[in-house]
Scaffold this active site. Structure first.
Site, PDB file in Angstrom:
ATOM      1  N   SER A 152       0.848  -1.195   0.000  1.00 49.67           N
ATOM      2  CA  SER A 152       0.000   0.000   0.000  1.00 49.67           C
ATOM      3  C   SER A 152       0.879   1.238   0.000  1.00 49.67           C
ATOM      4  O   SER A 152       2.005   1.214   0.521  1.00 49.67           O
ATOM      5  CB  SER A 152      -0.878   0.019   1.263  1.00 49.67           C
ATOM      6  N   TYR A 166      -2.253  -1.135  10.254  1.00 49.31           N
ATOM      7  CA  TYR A 166      -2.405  -1.506   8.842  1.00 49.31           C
ATOM      8  C   TYR A 166      -1.195  -1.049   8.029  1.00 49.31           C
ATOM      9  O   TYR A 166      -0.622  -1.832   7.257  1.00 49.31           O
ATOM     10  CB  TYR A 166      -3.695  -0.885   8.300  1.00 49.31           C
TER      11      TYR A 166
END
Ligand SMILES: NC(=O)c1ccc[n+]([C@@H]2O[C@H](COP(=O)([O-])OP(=O)(O)OC[C@H]3O[C@@H](n4cnc5c(N)ncnc54)[C@H](OP(=O)(O)O)[C@@H]3O)[C@@H](O)[C@H]2O)c1
Length: 261
Positions: A152, A166
């Site tokens: 990401s 995350y």
């Protein structure tokens, strides 16, 4: 978009995509099907979104090459269980796309508990490592296997408030991609990752306000949020030995210029 891909690029290849019931994973699975692959799609915890994102309009020759599995990858032993299900359908895996994952929730760093730590990292790290480890022998059988992980933009940029677990997990996946690439290169397996920017899927419908997304789009050089289909080409490229035989240990950013090195 999938009609623009080379129809035989992955002919006779067995491709596994996790989290393929919706969003980015569904677009990636559709793109592999369009390129002739046999696809084992782990849809997610259920197959609830399959008819919305994965199978609409799929021609019968493509659905014939599609197997759908389900399973909650946040559960202990789930990576190994999914691997067993995949291997029961054949002992060779040419391409593994590790895509299932999510933020789980916005958890401010000051409020992180052991339980939340496990909820996020069991899904975003543990299951990915377990599934990959269990499938390495099958990728070795393929002779020129490829793994494509999903990192990401937040791995490098830190993500927005409430995403520390995350973002940290995605940072792990980027580093792990490089370590693994070095270790399994002698087995002919390449390991790379795609790092999406802000992609308009259920992920952001859950975690980001419309106002925040508008501001993000305005700040992106290409002046729009990404789509799941925008990501698919990078996965195909990294998975293809015809296109990327000499590419391993890399993380490709797909973000409209939102983050440049
Ligand atoms: N969208 C973005 O802007 C963005 C940016 C960077 C990275 N990513 C990454 O890209 C990947 C795909 O995200 P997306 O945007 O396509 O999100 P999405 O539409 O929410 O899809 C996530 C997929 O992961 C599966 N998944 C989530 N929790 C699971 C669990 N406990 N067990 C099994 N499967 C589970 C989902 O299945 P269910 O249907 O069961 O939930 C779904 O198939 C994720 O790894 C995400 O972190 C997304």
């Amino acid at each position: 978009m999938t009609n623009g891909f080379a129809p035989d690029l992955f002919a006779d290849k067995r491709v596994v995509v996790t989290g393929a019931g919706r969003g980015i994973g569904a677009a990636v699975a559709r793109a592999f099907l369009a390129c002739g692959a046999t696809v084992v799609a782990h849809a997610g915890r259920t197959d609830e979104y399959v008819s919305r994102d994965l199978t609409p309009g799929l021609a019968s020759d493509r659905t014939a090459r599609l197997t759908i599995l389900t399973g909650d990858l946040a559960r202990p032993g789930s990576g190994q269980k999914l691997a067993a299900d995949i291997l029961s359908g054949g002992e060779r895996v040419d391409v593994l796309v590790n895509n299932a994952g999510t933020m789980v929730g916005r958890i401010m760093a000051a409020d992180v508990t052991d339980e939340e730590y496990s909820r996020v990292l069991d899904l975003d790290i543990r299951s990915v490592v377990a599934l990959t480890t269990a499938l390495l022998p099958a990728l070795k059988v393929a002779k020129d296997g490829a793994i494509v992980n999903t990192s990401s933009i937040s791995a490098r940029a830190g993500g927005s408030a409430g995403s520390s677990l995350y973002s940290g997990a995605k940072g792990f996946l980027s580093s792990w991609t490089r370590s693994l690439a070095r270790e399994v290169a002698p087995d002919g397996i390449r390991v790379n990752a795609v790092s999406p920017g802000t992609i308009m899927t259920d992920f952001h419908r859950r975690y980001s306000s419309e106002e925040k997304l508008r501001a993000t789009a305005e700040a992106i050089p290409l002046k729009r949020l990404g789509t799941a289909e925008d990501c698919a080409g990078a996965y195909l490229f990294l998975a293809s030995n015809a296109l990327a035989a000499y590419v391993t240990g890399q993380v490709i950013e797909v973000n409209g210029g939102q983050l440049m090195p």
